[in-house]
Design a protein around this motif. Structure first.
Motif, PDB file in Angstrom:
ATOM      1  N   LYS A 271       0.749  -1.189   0.244  1.00 20.36           N
ATOM      2  CA  LYS A 271      -0.017   0.068   0.074  1.00 20.36           C
ATOM      3  C   LYS A 271       0.877   1.265   0.110  1.00 20.36           C
ATOM      4  O   LYS A 271       0.639   2.272  -0.556  1.00 20.36           O
ATOM      5  CB  LYS A 271      -0.886   0.037   1.320  1.00 20.36           C
ATOM      6  CG  LYS A 271      -0.274   0.061   2.547  1.00 20.36           C
ATOM      7  CD  LYS A 271      -1.228  -0.232   3.619  1.00 20.36           C
ATOM      8  CE  LYS A 271      -0.541  -0.005   5.089  1.00 20.36           C
ATOM      9  NZ  LYS A 271      -1.492  -0.286   5.993  1.00 20.36           N
ATOM     10  N   TYR A 272       2.010   1.230   0.749  1.00 21.09           N
ATOM     11  CA  TYR A 272       2.787   2.380   0.585  1.00 21.09           C
ATOM     12  C   TYR A 272       3.451   2.561  -0.647  1.00 21.09           C
ATOM     13  O   TYR A 272       3.426   3.787  -1.266  1.00 21.09           O
ATOM     14  CB  TYR A 272       4.062   1.999   1.626  1.00 21.09           C
ATOM     15  CG  TYR A 272       3.740   2.314   3.245  1.00 21.09           C
ATOM     16  CD1 TYR A 272       3.654   3.480   3.659  1.00 21.09           C
ATOM     17  CD2 TYR A 272       3.303   1.176   3.852  1.00 21.09           C
ATOM     18  CE1 TYR A 272       3.390   3.641   4.854  1.00 21.09           C
ATOM     19  CE2 TYR A 272       2.978   1.331   4.988  1.00 21.09           C
ATOM     20  CZ  TYR A 272       3.056   2.648   5.836  1.00 21.09           C
ATOM     21  OH  TYR A 272       2.620   2.535   6.990  1.00 21.09           O
ATOM     22  N   TYR A 273       3.626   1.560  -1.570  1.00 23.19           N
ATOM     23  CA  TYR A 273       4.424   1.621  -2.748  1.00 23.19           C
ATOM     24  C   TYR A 273       3.318   2.170  -3.695  1.00 23.19           C
ATOM     25  O   TYR A 273       3.550   2.936  -4.503  1.00 23.19           O
ATOM     26  CB  TYR A 273       4.902   0.389  -3.378  1.00 23.19           C
ATOM     27  CG  TYR A 273       6.170  -0.174  -2.718  1.00 23.19           C
ATOM     28  CD1 TYR A 273       7.302   0.154  -3.375  1.00 23.19           C
ATOM     29  CD2 TYR A 273       6.140  -0.785  -1.421  1.00 23.19           C
ATOM     30  CE1 TYR A 273       8.722  -0.084  -2.951  1.00 23.19           C
ATOM     31  CE2 TYR A 273       7.347  -1.417  -1.140  1.00 23.19           C
ATOM     32  CZ  TYR A 273       8.729  -0.970  -1.714  1.00 23.19           C
ATOM     33  OH  TYR A 273       9.963  -1.293  -1.198  1.00 23.19           O
ATOM     34  N   ASN A 274       2.048   1.791  -3.353  1.00 23.38           N
ATOM     35  CA  ASN A 274       0.805   2.145  -4.372  1.00 23.38           C
ATOM     36  C   ASN A 274       0.483   3.621  -4.273  1.00 23.38           C
ATOM     37  O   ASN A 274       0.431   4.401  -5.156  1.00 23.38           O
ATOM     38  CB  ASN A 274      -0.270   1.415  -4.212  1.00 23.38           C
ATOM     39  CG  ASN A 274      -0.215   0.210  -4.513  1.00 23.38           C
ATOM     40  OD1 ASN A 274       0.525  -0.168  -5.472  1.00 23.38           O
ATOM     41  ND2 ASN A 274      -1.114  -0.816  -3.974  1.00 23.38           N
ATOM     42  N   VAL A 275       0.817   4.255  -3.017  1.00 20.31           N
ATOM     43  CA  VAL A 275       0.441   5.758  -2.761  1.00 20.31           C
ATOM     44  C   VAL A 275       1.668   6.293  -3.552  1.00 20.31           C
ATOM     45  O   VAL A 275       1.432   7.404  -4.129  1.00 20.31           O
ATOM     46  CB  VAL A 275       0.371   6.072  -1.303  1.00 20.31           C
ATOM     47  CG1 VAL A 275       0.343   7.415  -1.023  1.00 20.31           C
ATOM     48  CG2 VAL A 275      -0.899   5.306  -0.697  1.00 20.31           C
ATOM     49  N   MET A 276       2.934   5.832  -3.225  1.00 23.27           N
ATOM     50  CA  MET A 276       4.118   6.810  -3.799  1.00 23.27           C
ATOM     51  C   MET A 276       4.002   6.539  -5.435  1.00 23.27           C
ATOM     52  O   MET A 276       4.268   7.490  -6.018  1.00 23.27           O
ATOM     53  CB  MET A 276       5.304   6.061  -3.356  1.00 23.27           C
ATOM     54  CG  MET A 276       6.643   6.695  -3.578  1.00 23.27           C
ATOM     55  SD  MET A 276       6.582   8.548  -2.561  1.00 23.27           S
ATOM     56  CE  MET A 276       6.531   9.658  -3.878  1.00 23.27           C
ATOM     57  N   LEU A 277       3.694   5.545  -6.041  1.00 27.84           N
ATOM     58  CA  LEU A 277       3.342   5.371  -7.375  1.00 27.84           C
ATOM     59  C   LEU A 277       2.475   6.143  -7.708  1.00 27.84           C
ATOM     60  O   LEU A 277       2.667   6.655  -8.959  1.00 27.84           O
ATOM     61  CB  LEU A 277       3.157   3.989  -7.750  1.00 27.84           C
ATOM     62  CG  LEU A 277       2.973   3.441  -9.088  1.00 27.84           C
ATOM     63  CD1 LEU A 277       4.624   3.617  -9.697  1.00 27.84           C
ATOM     64  CD2 LEU A 277       2.523   1.992  -9.323  1.00 27.84           C
ATOM     65  N   HIS A 278       1.226   6.548  -7.047  1.00 32.79           N
ATOM     66  CA  HIS A 278       0.299   7.186  -7.539  1.00 32.79           C
ATOM     67  C   HIS A 278       0.547   8.638  -7.666  1.00 32.79           C
ATOM     68  O   HIS A 278       0.409   9.415  -8.630  1.00 32.79           O
ATOM     69  CB  HIS A 278      -1.029   6.998  -6.568  1.00 32.79           C
ATOM     70  CG  HIS A 278      -2.160   8.165  -6.948  1.00 32.79           C
ATOM     71  ND1 HIS A 278      -3.051   7.743  -7.665  1.00 32.79           N
ATOM     72  CD2 HIS A 278      -2.293   9.201  -6.376  1.00 32.79           C
ATOM     73  CE1 HIS A 278      -3.954   8.718  -7.913  1.00 32.79           C
ATOM     74  NE2 HIS A 278      -3.452   9.850  -6.908  1.00 32.79           N
ATOM     75  N   LEU A 279       1.446   9.069  -6.686  1.00 38.11           N
ATOM     76  CA  LEU A 279       2.071  10.523  -6.879  1.00 38.11           C
ATOM     77  C   LEU A 279       2.867  10.712  -7.826  1.00 38.11           C
ATOM     78  O   LEU A 279       2.709  11.645  -8.468  1.00 38.11           O
ATOM     79  CB  LEU A 279       2.726  10.657  -5.276  1.00 38.11           C
ATOM     80  CG  LEU A 279       1.886  11.259  -4.188  1.00 38.11           C
ATOM     81  CD1 LEU A 279       2.756  11.145  -2.962  1.00 38.11           C
ATOM     82  CD2 LEU A 279       1.385  12.753  -4.307  1.00 38.11           C
ATOM     83  N   TYR A 280       3.801   9.791  -8.028  1.00 42.33           N
ATOM     84  CA  TYR A 280       4.551   9.822  -9.027  1.00 42.33           C
ATOM     85  C   TYR A 280       3.823   9.926 -10.625  1.00 42.33           C
ATOM     86  O   TYR A 280       3.996  10.744 -11.464  1.00 42.33           O
ATOM     87  CB  TYR A 280       5.741   8.723  -9.484  1.00 42.33           C
ATOM     88  CG  TYR A 280       6.726   8.669  -8.514  1.00 42.33           C
ATOM     89  CD1 TYR A 280       7.306  10.080  -7.987  1.00 42.33           C
ATOM     90  CD2 TYR A 280       7.302   7.389  -7.882  1.00 42.33           C
ATOM     91  CE1 TYR A 280       8.463   9.961  -7.190  1.00 42.33           C
ATOM     92  CE2 TYR A 280       8.311   7.596  -6.780  1.00 42.33           C
ATOM     93  CZ  TYR A 280       8.930   8.697  -6.700  1.00 42.33           C
ATOM     94  OH  TYR A 280      10.058   8.768  -5.524  1.00 42.33           O
ATOM     95  N   ALA A 281       3.010   9.067 -10.591  1.00 45.04           N
ATOM     96  CA  ALA A 281       1.893   9.023 -11.868  1.00 45.04           C
ATOM     97  C   ALA A 281       1.151  10.378 -12.224  1.00 45.04           C
ATOM     98  O   ALA A 281       1.138  10.863 -13.347  1.00 45.04           O
ATOM     99  CB  ALA A 281       1.336   7.848 -12.153  1.00 45.04           C
ATOM    100  N   PHE A 282       0.641  10.669 -10.987  1.00 44.16           N
ATOM    101  CA  PHE A 282      -0.326  11.868 -11.151  1.00 44.16           C
ATOM    102  C   PHE A 282       0.575  13.105 -11.510  1.00 44.16           C
ATOM    103  O   PHE A 282      -0.176  14.085 -12.113  1.00 44.16           O
ATOM    104  CB  PHE A 282      -1.154  12.240  -9.830  1.00 44.16           C
ATOM    105  CG  PHE A 282      -1.933  13.253  -9.766  1.00 44.16           C
ATOM    106  CD1 PHE A 282      -3.428  13.115  -9.933  1.00 44.16           C
ATOM    107  CD2 PHE A 282      -1.610  14.652  -9.169  1.00 44.16           C
ATOM    108  CE1 PHE A 282      -4.169  14.142 -10.003  1.00 44.16           C
ATOM    109  CE2 PHE A 282      -2.353  15.530  -9.107  1.00 44.16           C
ATOM    110  CZ  PHE A 282      -3.669  15.554  -9.672  1.00 44.16           C
TER     111      PHE A 282
END
Length: 438
Positions: A271-282
């Motif tokens: 879940k931590y990776y997913n949030v960080m990934l979302h931030l990069y993508a956004f």
């Protein structure tokens, strides 16, 4: 001898002595009470059997017996009904319950969320001249906090302060969390300040979460840092709240620093990776997103959806991602198909849109309004007004179409010169009270 065995915790010898005396018909009431006390300390699950055995031998339980049996119940976890039955039996026999016994039953009521029963028992305890202690106050205040009963919790806390009873830090933490849930942030902060010097990891965690929910970055970071300086381990939920706060405020670099610090000291949940990934993508930080994606060992549907959305303009990359997703055994959800439908529509691949919509139906997935809207527009672009009408009817059969779907369908009918149908649909749309302000 039993005192010796009890002191060293030698259950085997104590039981051997009990069996020998029972064979000789010699154990007396005092011996049974001592054995119950021994069991309640070392093997509480055996108390109930011994309790019934001593009664079968004609020994009536008294003020020495009941507390041991009741104490064992708190460990072995019996039903509340069983505890209530024993409590009533004791009272009926004229045995006055101790404050610890009241606390034990109150704790059971609290765990079962039986607020009224707990309040009645607490009142009975006070009326019977039993002065509430740290444990009973802690149980009652914690229960009120968990149930968001703010007035009752504050009233009892005031009584605790007046009587100068020192309650556990966890009780204050429960109240801090309650204030946070109810939006009483100033009260939560005030109570937290009272704990300075006594606050533990749970109290700090609760306060970090409250600051994060309010988007108070500096306060959350300072509280988190203060806890770390004292070597307190902040709860995982509160640390994740820090990540979510950074995500919601689009603070990519702060999130990256926090994420990096955590990942260097421990293995983080996906879940931590997913949030960080979302931030990069956004924020279109593609290289960083790709680098992080390659490090995620336990990818989820959210992980792939984020990457699909990031690369929605690149057909080959999205095709590879979707293939890898299915090879990893990850089942696409409505969001996955919604992204793929948008990608196909942008490319003008109408057949692909229809295929994806059909697959969604076969999988039992419900398209979003955006996905339905794209499908309707596809039918419109192909001049297939009957197909659009059929789709709109199927939507109506399963849910109430949203205003955007009504407007799209009305526009399609108008463009196809089906003015009568468009007018009828507009009237249907207008008559719906929930859309009257659209």
């Amino acid at each position: 001898m039993l005192r010796v065995f009890s002191a060293i915790g030698d259950v085997e010898r104590a039981e051997a002595l009990l069996h020998r005396l029972e064979g000789e018909q010699k154990p007396d009431k005092r011996f049974y009470d001592m054995m119950l006390r021994f069991y309640s300390r070392y093997q509480p699950e055996k108390c109930d059997l011994l309790f019934h055995k001593m009664q079968e031998r004609g020994f009536l339980p008294d003020s020495r017996t009941y507390p041991q049996v009741f104490a064992s119940m708190q460990v072995t976890g019996p039903t509340v009904e069983k505890a209530e039955s024993l409590f009533r039996k004791m009272v009926d026999e004229g045995v006055v319950p101790t404050v610890r016994m009241y606390a034990g039953l109150l704790y059971m009521y609290s765990n079962e969320r039986k607020v009224e029963e707990a309040e009645l028992l607490f009142c009975q305890m006070v009326e019977n001249g039993i002065k509430p202690d740290k444990e009973t106050y802690t149980t009652m205040i914690s229960m009120y906090g968990q149930e968001n009963m703010i007035d009752q919790a504050e009233s009892l806390l005031a009584e605790v302060i007046q009587n100068r009873v020192e309650i556990d830090t966890i009780t204050y933490t429960t109240l801090i969390s309650m204030y946070g849930r109810l939006g009483e942030f100033s009260k939560a902060e005030s109570l937290f300040r009272q704990l300075r010097g006594k606050a533990d990891s749970l109290a700090y965690s609760a306060m970090v979460t409250i600051y994060c929910k309010q988007g108070l970055v500096e306060e959350a970071e300072n509280t988190y840092g203060e806890a770390r300086k004292q070597n307190f381990a902040i709860k995982d939920t509160s640390r994740f709240d820090m990540m979510l706060m950074y995500k919601n405020l689009a603070l990519v670099d702060k999130a990256k620093t926090f994420f990096t610090d955590l990942s260097q000291s421990e293995k983080l949940d996906t879940k931590y990776y997913n949030v960080m990934l979302h931030l990069y993508a956004f924020n279109r930080r593609v290289e960083e997103a790709e680098a992080l994606f390659s490090k995620i060992h336990q990818k989820t549907v959210f992980t792939y959806n984020t990457m699909l959305e990031l690369h929605s303009s690149y057909e080959d990359r999205t095709a590879t991602l979707f293939r890898n997703m299915t090879e990893d055994g990850i089942v696409p959800n409505s969001r996955t198909y919604g992204i793929l439908v948008q990608i196909a529509f942008k490319r003008g691949d109408h057949d692909r849109v229809k295929t994806l919509m059909r697959e969604m139906g076969e999988r039992g997935l419900s398209p979003s309004d955006t996905t339905y809207n794209i499908a309707l527009r596809v039918y419109g672009k192909e001049g297939d007004i009957e197909g659009a009408e059929a789709l709109f009817s199927s939507i109506k059969a399963n849910q109430r179409p949203s205003p955007i779907l009504y407007k799209t369908m009305i526009a399609l009918l108008n463009d196809a010169d089906h003015f009568q149908k468009a007018t009828a649909l507009f009237e249907e749309f207008s008559q719906n009270e929930s859309f009257s302000k659209e």
